[in-house]
Design a protein around this motif. Structure first.
Motif, PDB file in Angstrom:
ATOM      1  N   GLY A 130       0.801  -1.220   0.000  1.00  0.00           N
ATOM      2  CA  GLY A 130       0.000   0.000   0.000  1.00  0.00           C
ATOM      3  C   GLY A 130       0.833   1.269   0.000  1.00  0.00           C
ATOM      4  N   ALA A 131       2.062   1.149   0.473  1.00  0.00           N
ATOM      5  CA  ALA A 131       2.939   2.328   0.518  1.00  0.00           C
ATOM      6  C   ALA A 131       3.642   2.580  -0.807  1.00  0.00           C
ATOM      7  CB  ALA A 131       3.987   2.157   1.621  1.00  0.00           C
ATOM      8  N   LEU A 132       3.507   1.651  -1.742  1.00  0.00           N
ATOM      9  CA  LEU A 132       4.192   1.789  -3.025  1.00  0.00           C
ATOM     10  C   LEU A 132       3.348   2.601  -3.994  1.00  0.00           C
ATOM     11  CD1 LEU A 132       6.474   1.122  -4.983  1.00  0.00           C
ATOM     12  CD2 LEU A 132       5.345  -1.073  -5.447  1.00  0.00           C
ATOM     13  N   THR A 133       3.715   3.848  -4.181  1.00  0.00           N
ATOM     14  CA  THR A 133       3.083   4.726  -5.156  1.00  0.00           C
ATOM     15  C   THR A 133       4.181   5.342  -6.022  1.00  0.00           C
ATOM     16  OG1 THR A 133       3.240   6.685  -3.740  1.00  0.00           O
ATOM     17  CG2 THR A 133       1.260   5.299  -3.491  1.00  0.00           C
ATOM     18  N   MET A 134       3.795   5.936  -7.110  1.00  0.00           N
ATOM     19  CA  MET A 134       4.797   6.601  -7.963  1.00  0.00           C
ATOM     20  C   MET A 134       5.484   7.718  -7.175  1.00  0.00           C
ATOM     21  SD  MET A 134       4.719   4.904 -10.765  1.00  0.00           S
ATOM     22  CE  MET A 134       5.267   5.739 -12.252  1.00  0.00           C
ATOM     23  N   ARG A 135       4.719   8.393  -6.348  1.00  0.00           N
ATOM     24  CA  ARG A 135       5.296   9.492  -5.563  1.00  0.00           C
ATOM     25  C   ARG A 135       6.283   8.970  -4.512  1.00  0.00           C
ATOM     26  NH1 ARG A 135       3.973  14.627  -5.072  1.00  0.00           N
ATOM     27  NH2 ARG A 135       2.058  14.314  -6.264  1.00  0.00           N
ATOM     28  N   SER A 136       5.875   7.917  -3.787  1.00  0.00           N
ATOM     29  CA  SER A 136       6.761   7.398  -2.744  1.00  0.00           C
ATOM     30  C   SER A 136       8.011   6.773  -3.357  1.00  0.00           C
ATOM     31  CB  SER A 136       6.027   6.378  -1.874  1.00  0.00           C
ATOM     32  OG  SER A 136       5.677   5.225  -2.607  1.00  0.00           O
ATOM     33  N   LEU A 188      10.115   9.116 -13.425  1.00  0.00           N
ATOM     34  CA  LEU A 188       9.972   7.656 -13.433  1.00  0.00           C
ATOM     35  C   LEU A 188       9.407   7.152 -14.756  1.00  0.00           C
ATOM     36  CD1 LEU A 188       8.501   6.931  -9.879  1.00  0.00           C
ATOM     37  CD2 LEU A 188      10.835   6.550 -10.670  1.00  0.00           C
ATOM     38  N   TYR A 189       8.611   7.993 -15.404  1.00  0.00           N
ATOM     39  CA  TYR A 189       7.964   7.566 -16.636  1.00  0.00           C
ATOM     40  C   TYR A 189       8.935   7.437 -17.804  1.00  0.00           C
ATOM     41  CZ  TYR A 189       3.660   8.215 -14.048  1.00  0.00           C
ATOM     42  OH  TYR A 189       2.659   8.106 -13.107  1.00  0.00           O
ATOM     43  N   HIS A 190      10.180   7.848 -17.604  1.00  0.00           N
ATOM     44  CA  HIS A 190      11.211   7.580 -18.612  1.00  0.00           C
ATOM     45  C   HIS A 190      11.649   6.115 -18.547  1.00  0.00           C
ATOM     46  CE1 HIS A 190      11.588  11.757 -19.726  1.00  0.00           C
ATOM     47  NE2 HIS A 190      11.821  12.105 -18.470  1.00  0.00           N
ATOM     48  N   HIS A 191      11.348   5.447 -17.428  1.00  0.00           N
ATOM     49  CA  HIS A 191      11.808   4.068 -17.214  1.00  0.00           C
ATOM     50  C   HIS A 191      10.669   3.064 -17.194  1.00  0.00           C
ATOM     51  CE1 HIS A 191      15.727   5.744 -16.165  1.00  0.00           C
ATOM     52  NE2 HIS A 191      15.078   6.617 -15.404  1.00  0.00           N
ATOM     53  N   VAL A 192       9.507   3.469 -16.702  1.00  0.00           N
ATOM     54  CA  VAL A 192       8.352   2.573 -16.638  1.00  0.00           C
ATOM     55  C   VAL A 192       7.118   3.313 -17.147  1.00  0.00           C
ATOM     56  CG1 VAL A 192       9.203   1.125 -14.757  1.00  0.00           C
ATOM     57  CG2 VAL A 192       7.961   3.221 -14.216  1.00  0.00           C
ATOM     58  N   ALA A 193       6.216   2.549 -17.774  1.00  0.00           N
ATOM     59  CA  ALA A 193       5.042   3.194 -18.378  1.00  0.00           C
ATOM     60  C   ALA A 193       4.067   3.708 -17.332  1.00  0.00           C
ATOM     61  CB  ALA A 193       4.342   2.215 -19.310  1.00  0.00           C
ATOM     62  N   ASN A 194       3.865   2.938 -16.263  1.00  0.00           N
ATOM     63  CA  ASN A 194       2.883   3.299 -15.244  1.00  0.00           C
ATOM     64  C   ASN A 194       3.061   2.378 -14.042  1.00  0.00           C
ATOM     65  OD1 ASN A 194       1.644   0.835 -16.058  1.00  0.00           O
ATOM     66  ND2 ASN A 194       0.537   1.947 -17.656  1.00  0.00           N
ATOM     67  N   LYS A 195       2.169   2.507 -13.062  1.00  0.00           N
ATOM     68  CA  LYS A 195       2.299   1.680 -11.866  1.00  0.00           C
ATOM     69  C   LYS A 195       2.064   0.203 -12.173  1.00  0.00           C
ATOM     70  CE  LYS A 195       0.936   1.035  -7.070  1.00  0.00           C
ATOM     71  NZ  LYS A 195       0.076   1.456  -5.962  1.00  0.00           N
ATOM     72  N   ALA A 240       3.025  -1.379 -14.740  1.00  0.00           N
ATOM     73  CA  ALA A 240       4.298  -1.909 -15.233  1.00  0.00           C
ATOM     74  C   ALA A 240       5.254  -2.181 -14.074  1.00  0.00           C
ATOM     75  CB  ALA A 240       4.921  -0.934 -16.217  1.00  0.00           C
ATOM     76  N   ILE A 241       5.190  -1.345 -13.053  1.00  0.00           N
ATOM     77  CA  ILE A 241       6.019  -1.570 -11.864  1.00  0.00           C
ATOM     78  C   ILE A 241       5.566  -2.842 -11.151  1.00  0.00           C
ATOM     79  CG2 ILE A 241       6.569  -0.683  -9.554  1.00  0.00           C
ATOM     80  CD1 ILE A 241       6.578   2.118 -10.787  1.00  0.00           C
ATOM     81  N   LEU A 242       4.259  -3.007 -10.985  1.00  0.00           N
ATOM     82  CA  LEU A 242       3.750  -4.214 -10.326  1.00  0.00           C
ATOM     83  C   LEU A 242       4.113  -5.467 -11.120  1.00  0.00           C
ATOM     84  CD1 LEU A 242       0.238  -2.998  -9.118  1.00  0.00           C
ATOM     85  CD2 LEU A 242       2.350  -3.170  -7.793  1.00  0.00           C
ATOM     86  N   ASP A 243       3.976  -5.397 -12.451  1.00  0.00           N
ATOM     87  CA  ASP A 243       4.384  -6.532 -13.286  1.00  0.00           C
ATOM     88  C   ASP A 243       5.866  -6.834 -13.067  1.00  0.00           C
ATOM     89  OD1 ASP A 243       1.854  -6.766 -14.409  1.00  0.00           O
ATOM     90  OD2 ASP A 243       2.354  -5.560 -16.178  1.00  0.00           O
ATOM     91  N   GLY A 244       6.667  -5.791 -13.012  1.00  0.00           N
ATOM     92  CA  GLY A 244       8.110  -5.960 -12.879  1.00  0.00           C
ATOM     93  C   GLY A 244       8.530  -6.533 -11.542  1.00  0.00           C
ATOM     94  N   ILE A 245       7.907  -6.067 -10.461  1.00  0.00           N
ATOM     95  CA  ILE A 245       8.334  -6.562  -9.144  1.00  0.00           C
ATOM     96  C   ILE A 245       7.841  -7.988  -8.905  1.00  0.00           C
ATOM     97  CG2 ILE A 245       8.606  -4.255  -8.174  1.00  0.00           C
ATOM     98  CD1 ILE A 245       5.988  -4.597  -6.677  1.00  0.00           C
ATOM     99  N   VAL A 246       6.684  -8.342  -9.479  1.00  0.00           N
ATOM    100  CA  VAL A 246       6.236  -9.728  -9.396  1.00  0.00           C
ATOM    101  C   VAL A 246       7.239 -10.623 -10.120  1.00  0.00           C
ATOM    102  CG1 VAL A 246       4.505 -11.367 -10.243  1.00  0.00           C
ATOM    103  CG2 VAL A 246       3.784  -9.313  -9.038  1.00  0.00           C
ATOM    104  N   ASP A 247       7.706 -10.174 -11.271  1.00  0.00           N
ATOM    105  CA  ASP A 247       8.671 -10.976 -12.025  1.00  0.00           C
ATOM    106  C   ASP A 247       9.984 -11.117 -11.249  1.00  0.00           C
ATOM    107  OD1 ASP A 247       8.485 -12.406 -14.515  1.00  0.00           O
ATOM    108  OD2 ASP A 247      10.236 -11.252 -15.168  1.00  0.00           O
ATOM    109  N   MET A 248      10.380 -10.068 -10.519  1.00  0.00           N
ATOM    110  CA  MET A 248      11.588 -10.157  -9.704  1.00  0.00           C
ATOM    111  C   MET A 248      11.420 -11.182  -8.587  1.00  0.00           C
ATOM    112  SD  MET A 248      12.862  -6.191  -9.458  1.00  0.00           S
ATOM    113  CE  MET A 248      14.437  -6.618  -8.693  1.00  0.00           C
TER     114      MET A 248
END
Length: 202
Positions: free
Chosen positions: A15-21, A33-40, A42-50
């Motif tokens: 719950g603490a994971l936001t683009m701002r935080s 951040l949007y230079h590296h990831v499309a949106n949140k 994409a971040i969730l997809d990425g961290i699940v894969d990690m």
């Protein structure tokens, strides 16, 4: 970016994971951040894969019981480190390469063992339900492996042996004994499941 997102979720929860935080943790402006990831997402997809990448893969063609036991034990350990991931593991519509490799290796191990396609689906669902469910239960316990006797004794002191004799018996003769670790239940339950699957092989 993804490594920092995992660390933030580990420390403070999903719950603490936001683009701002996340930007604040990285010391940058949120828009950068949007230079590296499309949106949140994409971040969730990425961290699940990690998280999937941290789990040991079973080897199709090996001793299927040993391979699946190793995989299940590894998955439990990973989910102990990242309990926030449990809710996301099977929810992503854009699975990453580590996620796909993991699923394919488990399926391949079951198929090579001789399970039919339907039985492979049953076995995989059963194994994951057990691993994920145990991880949820373990994460919710009010004690760790070093503290159960003290915490259990405190809880047991509030329970009347006349009203709840079986609870008191379990607490005093089992859970409060030296060396007790709830985590030991994992190996027992996994063995029961693997025994049942072995019995279902043609």
């Amino acid at each position: 970016v993804l490594g920092c997102a995992v660390a933030l979720a580990d420390a403070k929860g999903l719950g603490a994971l936001t683009m701002r935080s996340l930007a604040q943790e990285l010391g940058v402006k949120p828009m950068s951040l949007y230079h590296h990831v499309a949106n949140k997402d994409a971040i969730l997809d990425g961290i699940v894969d990690m998280v999937f990448a941290e789990m040991e893969l079973p080897s199709p063609g090996g001793d299927w019981r040993a391979e699946l036991a190793r995989r299940a034990t590894s998955a439990r350990g990973v989910l102990r480190r990242h309990p926030w991931a449990i809710a996301l593991m099977e929810s992503r519509a854009v699975p990453g390469p580590a996620n796909l490799r993991h699923h394919d290796a488990v399926l391949g191990t079951l198929r090579k063992a001789g399970f039919s396609v339907p039985m492979t689906a049953h076995a995989y669902a059963l194994l994951d339900a057990y691993v994920y469910g145990f991880a949820v239960q373990e994460a919710a316990l009010p004690f760790g492996p070093d503290s159960p006797p003290d915490v259990t004794a405190s809880i047991a002191a509030q329970i009347s042996p006349d009203d709840y004799p079986h609870l008191v018996e379990l607490a005093t003769t089992h859970a409060m004994q030296p060396g007790y670790d709830f985590g030991d239940e994992f190996k027992f339950g996994l063995g029961v499941i693997l025994d049942a699957l072995a019995a279902a092989l043609p």
